[in-house]
Design an enzyme around this catalytic site. Structure first.
Site, PDB file in Angstrom:
ATOM      1  N   ASP A 171     -80.613  -9.852  49.505  1.00 14.90           N
ATOM      2  CA  ASP A 171     -79.957  -9.760  50.801  1.00 14.90           C
ATOM      3  C   ASP A 171     -80.704 -10.763  51.702  1.00 14.90           C
ATOM      4  O   ASP A 171     -81.833 -11.162  51.387  1.00 14.90           O
ATOM      5  CB  ASP A 171     -80.103  -8.320  51.313  1.00 14.90           C
ATOM      6  CG  ASP A 171     -79.606  -8.160  52.726  1.00 14.90           C
ATOM      7  OD1 ASP A 171     -78.524  -8.677  53.038  1.00 14.90           O
ATOM      8  OD2 ASP A 171     -80.304  -7.508  53.535  1.00 14.90           O
ATOM      9  N   LEU A 172     -80.092 -11.170  52.789  1.00 14.15           N
ATOM     10  CA  LEU A 172     -80.739 -12.166  53.666  1.00 14.15           C
ATOM     11  C   LEU A 172     -81.439 -11.514  54.863  1.00 14.15           C
ATOM     12  O   LEU A 172     -82.664 -11.551  54.988  1.00 14.15           O
ATOM     13  CB  LEU A 172     -79.689 -13.170  54.148  1.00 14.15           C
ATOM     14  CG  LEU A 172     -80.164 -14.258  55.114  1.00 14.15           C
ATOM     15  CD1 LEU A 172     -81.174 -15.187  54.447  1.00 14.15           C
ATOM     16  CD2 LEU A 172     -78.978 -15.079  55.621  1.00 14.15           C
ATOM     17  N   ASP A 173     -80.606 -10.892  55.729  1.00 15.98           N
ATOM     18  CA  ASP A 173     -81.139 -10.310  56.968  1.00 15.98           C
ATOM     19  C   ASP A 173     -82.016  -9.100  56.662  1.00 15.98           C
ATOM     20  O   ASP A 173     -81.547  -8.113  56.102  1.00 15.98           O
ATOM     21  CB  ASP A 173     -79.977  -9.896  57.884  1.00 15.98           C
ATOM     22  CG  ASP A 173     -79.131 -11.094  58.321  1.00 15.98           C
ATOM     23  OD1 ASP A 173     -79.724 -12.128  58.652  1.00 15.98           O
ATOM     24  OD2 ASP A 173     -77.895 -10.986  58.324  1.00 15.98           O
TER      25      ASP A 173
ATOM     26  N   THR B  59     -83.457 -11.447  61.147  1.00 18.42           N
ATOM     27  CA  THR B  59     -82.475 -11.871  62.149  1.00 18.42           C
ATOM     28  C   THR B  59     -81.954 -10.705  62.984  1.00 18.42           C
ATOM     29  O   THR B  59     -81.195 -10.919  63.929  1.00 18.42           O
ATOM     30  CB  THR B  59     -81.272 -12.546  61.457  1.00 18.42           C
ATOM     31  OG1 THR B  59     -80.946 -11.744  60.336  1.00 18.42           O
ATOM     32  CG2 THR B  59     -81.579 -13.945  61.029  1.00 18.42           C
TER      33      THR B  59
ATOM     34  N   LYS C 281     -77.686  -2.478  60.832  1.00 18.62           N
ATOM     35  CA  LYS C 281     -78.264  -3.321  59.787  1.00 18.62           C
ATOM     36  C   LYS C 281     -77.394  -3.288  58.534  1.00 18.62           C
ATOM     37  O   LYS C 281     -77.055  -2.214  58.048  1.00 18.62           O
ATOM     38  CB  LYS C 281     -79.692  -2.877  59.465  1.00 18.62           C
ATOM     39  CG  LYS C 281     -80.654  -3.284  60.561  1.00 18.62           C
ATOM     40  CD  LYS C 281     -82.100  -3.068  60.177  1.00 18.62           C
ATOM     41  CE  LYS C 281     -82.996  -3.593  61.286  1.00 18.62           C
ATOM     42  NZ  LYS C 281     -84.396  -3.180  61.100  1.00 18.62           N
TER      43      LYS C 281
ATOM     44  N   SER D  12     -75.216 -11.567  50.821  1.00 16.29           N
ATOM     45  CA  SER D  12     -75.308 -11.138  52.211  1.00 16.29           C
ATOM     46  C   SER D  12     -73.937 -10.955  52.860  1.00 16.29           C
ATOM     47  O   SER D  12     -72.990 -11.661  52.530  1.00 16.29           O
ATOM     48  CB  SER D  12     -76.090 -12.198  53.002  1.00 16.29           C
ATOM     49  OG  SER D  12     -75.957 -11.980  54.396  1.00 16.29           O
ATOM     50  N   ALA D  13     -73.881 -10.032  53.816  1.00 15.71           N
ATOM     51  CA  ALA D  13     -72.638  -9.799  54.566  1.00 15.71           C
ATOM     52  C   ALA D  13     -72.418 -10.874  55.622  1.00 15.71           C
ATOM     53  O   ALA D  13     -71.325 -11.018  56.156  1.00 15.71           O
ATOM     54  CB  ALA D  13     -72.717  -8.434  55.254  1.00 15.71           C
TER      55      ALA D  13
ATOM     56  N   LYS E  81     -70.509  -3.917  52.022  1.00 14.14           N
ATOM     57  CA  LYS E  81     -71.435  -2.951  51.423  1.00 14.14           C
ATOM     58  C   LYS E  81     -71.182  -1.615  52.120  1.00 14.14           C
ATOM     59  O   LYS E  81     -70.927  -1.635  53.320  1.00 14.14           O
ATOM     60  CB  LYS E  81     -72.896  -3.381  51.646  1.00 14.14           C
ATOM     61  CG  LYS E  81     -73.250  -4.732  51.038  1.00 14.14           C
ATOM     62  CD  LYS E  81     -74.624  -5.209  51.543  1.00 14.14           C
ATOM     63  CE  LYS E  81     -74.884  -6.646  51.144  1.00 14.14           C
ATOM     64  NZ  LYS E  81     -76.120  -7.214  51.699  1.00 14.14           N
TER      65      LYS E  81
ATOM     66  N   GLU F 287     -82.893  -5.260  48.902  1.00  9.30           N
ATOM     67  CA  GLU F 287     -82.110  -4.855  50.075  1.00  9.30           C
ATOM     68  C   GLU F 287     -82.920  -4.045  51.078  1.00  9.30           C
ATOM     69  O   GLU F 287     -83.749  -3.231  50.687  1.00  9.30           O
ATOM     70  CB  GLU F 287     -80.971  -3.947  49.594  1.00  9.30           C
ATOM     71  CG  GLU F 287     -79.622  -4.589  49.587  1.00  9.30           C
ATOM     72  CD  GLU F 287     -79.034  -4.909  50.943  1.00  9.30           C
ATOM     73  OE1 GLU F 287     -79.557  -4.425  51.971  1.00  9.30           O
ATOM     74  OE2 GLU F 287     -78.039  -5.654  50.977  1.00  9.30           O
ATOM     75  N   ASP F 288     -82.636  -4.241  52.370  1.00 10.00           N
ATOM     76  CA  ASP F 288     -83.311  -3.439  53.393  1.00 10.00           C
ATOM     77  C   ASP F 288     -82.393  -2.357  53.981  1.00 10.00           C
ATOM     78  O   ASP F 288     -82.846  -1.521  54.741  1.00 10.00           O
ATOM     79  CB  ASP F 288     -83.821  -4.322  54.540  1.00 10.00           C
ATOM     80  CG  ASP F 288     -82.687  -4.906  55.369  1.00 10.00           C
ATOM     81  OD1 ASP F 288     -81.703  -5.382  54.770  1.00 10.00           O
ATOM     82  OD2 ASP F 288     -82.784  -4.882  56.607  1.00 10.00           O
TER      83      ASP F 288
HETATM   84  C1  BG6 Z   1     -75.748  -8.516  57.907  1.00 12.91           C
HETATM   85  C2  BG6 Z   1     -76.565  -8.033  59.091  1.00 12.91           C
HETATM   86  O1  BG6 Z   1     -76.585  -9.169  57.003  1.00 12.91           O
HETATM   87  O2  BG6 Z   1     -74.726  -9.404  58.336  1.00 12.91           O
HETATM   88  C3  BG6 Z   1     -75.639  -7.406  60.123  1.00 12.91           C
HETATM   89  O3  BG6 Z   1     -77.523  -7.082  58.649  1.00 12.91           O
HETATM   90  C4  BG6 Z   1     -74.555  -8.397  60.501  1.00 12.91           C
HETATM   91  O4  BG6 Z   1     -76.397  -7.027  61.248  1.00 12.91           O
HETATM   92  C5  BG6 Z   1     -73.806  -8.859  59.261  1.00 12.91           C
HETATM   93  O5  BG6 Z   1     -73.638  -7.811  61.433  1.00 12.91           O
HETATM   94  C6  BG6 Z   1     -72.728  -9.900  59.569  1.00 12.91           C
HETATM   95  O6  BG6 Z   1     -73.338 -11.068  60.037  1.00 12.91           O
HETATM   96  P1  BG6 Z   1     -72.582 -12.275  60.727  1.00 12.91           P
HETATM   97  O7  BG6 Z   1     -73.621 -13.353  60.798  1.00 12.91           O
HETATM   98  O8  BG6 Z   1     -71.452 -12.656  59.820  1.00 12.91           O
HETATM   99  O9  BG6 Z   1     -72.092 -11.806  62.043  1.00 12.91           O
HETATM  100 MG    MG Z   2     -80.158  -6.669  55.374  1.00 22.61          MG
END
Ligand code: BG6
Ligand code: MG
Length: 216
Positions: free
Chosen positions: A10-12, A18, A46, A115-116, A146, A170-171
């Site tokens: 996962d990224l964030d 972030t 998150k 990542s989402a 997810k 993953e967090d």
């Molecule tokens: C996830 C974050 O990785 O991405 C969420 O944990 C965020 O907080 C989601 O809303 C979507 O991100 P983005 O950059 O497409 O708005």
């Molecule tokens: Mg995350």
């Protein structure tokens, strides 16, 4: 011999933090709409997609908006967020993240991002980590958020490995659930009292090693 052939990250909250930027942007939006957003509220966002995050925030603030207005608000928030992440540097990589990715690759393991976030590529470019991933599956490539396993299954597919050969980092609780539903091992980044379903929980990738990985 371990059957692990790939790691999906996962990224964030795993590679970079972030959440602080997402929080600032959502808080600014909430304030414009006449209410506030607490840090506890932000915790619940998150791993949650942009669209769903906005829905929740509007619900918390007791505000109703049309679909068109919601799209406008999400775009506004994203504009602020993109401005903030445009200043990111490799100094913001979380401790041990880059090193662990390098260790995995040196050991012959495949790596993917799952990542989402639709801003994943921008962030990877800013922190100079694009080349450390064999595949990038982000919010632009998935339709089901997810805890649906789609993002990780697409990652496994892109790497040409079976789900059972993958370990997900993953967090978010929803992310751990997604990994398990997808038939993968899940390493939680954070607290064991929160990420109770994970096969292993570490405080950060600086606590990870190949030895721990192969024991999963
Ligand atoms: C996830 C974050 O990785 O991405 C969420 O944990 C965020 O907080 C989601 O809303 C979507 O991100 P983005 O950059 O497409 O708005
Ligand atoms: Mg995350």
């Amino acid at each position: 011999m371990s059957i692990i052939k790939a790691c999906i990250f996962d990224l964030d909250g795993v590679i970079v933090d972030t959440a602080v930027y997402h929080y600032k942007a959502w808080k600014r939006l909430a304030n414009e709409l006449g209410f506030d957003l607490s840090e506890e509220d932000n915790e619940k966002l998150k791993g949650v997609s942009r669209v769903r995050s906005l829905e929740l925030i509007l619900q918390w603030g007791g505000v109703t908006k049309t679909a068109a207005e919601q799209e406008e608000l999400a775009t506004k928030k994203n504009g602020w967020y993109v401005e903030m992440i445009s200043h990111m540097t490799p100094a913001e990589i979380l401790p041990g993240a880059k090193e662990f990715l390098e260790t995995c690759r040196a050991a012959g393991l495949k790596t993917a991002l799952g990542s989402a976030s639709k801003n994943s590529m921008t962030i990877l470019e800013k922190i100079n980590m694009v080349d450390l991933f064999d595949a990038v599956i982000d919010g632009n490539k998935v339709s089901k958020p997810k805890p649906d396993p789609e993002v990780f299954l697409k990652g496994a597919e892109a790497l040409h490995v079976a789900p059972a050969e993958c370990v997900v980092f993953e967090d978010a609780i929803a992310g751990i659930e997604a990994a398990i539903t997808g038939g993968m091992k899940a390493v939680g980044i954070g607290s064991p009292t929160v990420l109770t379903e994970a096969d292993l929980v570490v405080s950060g990738l600086n606590e990870m090693s190949l030895e721990k990985l192969y024991k999963l």
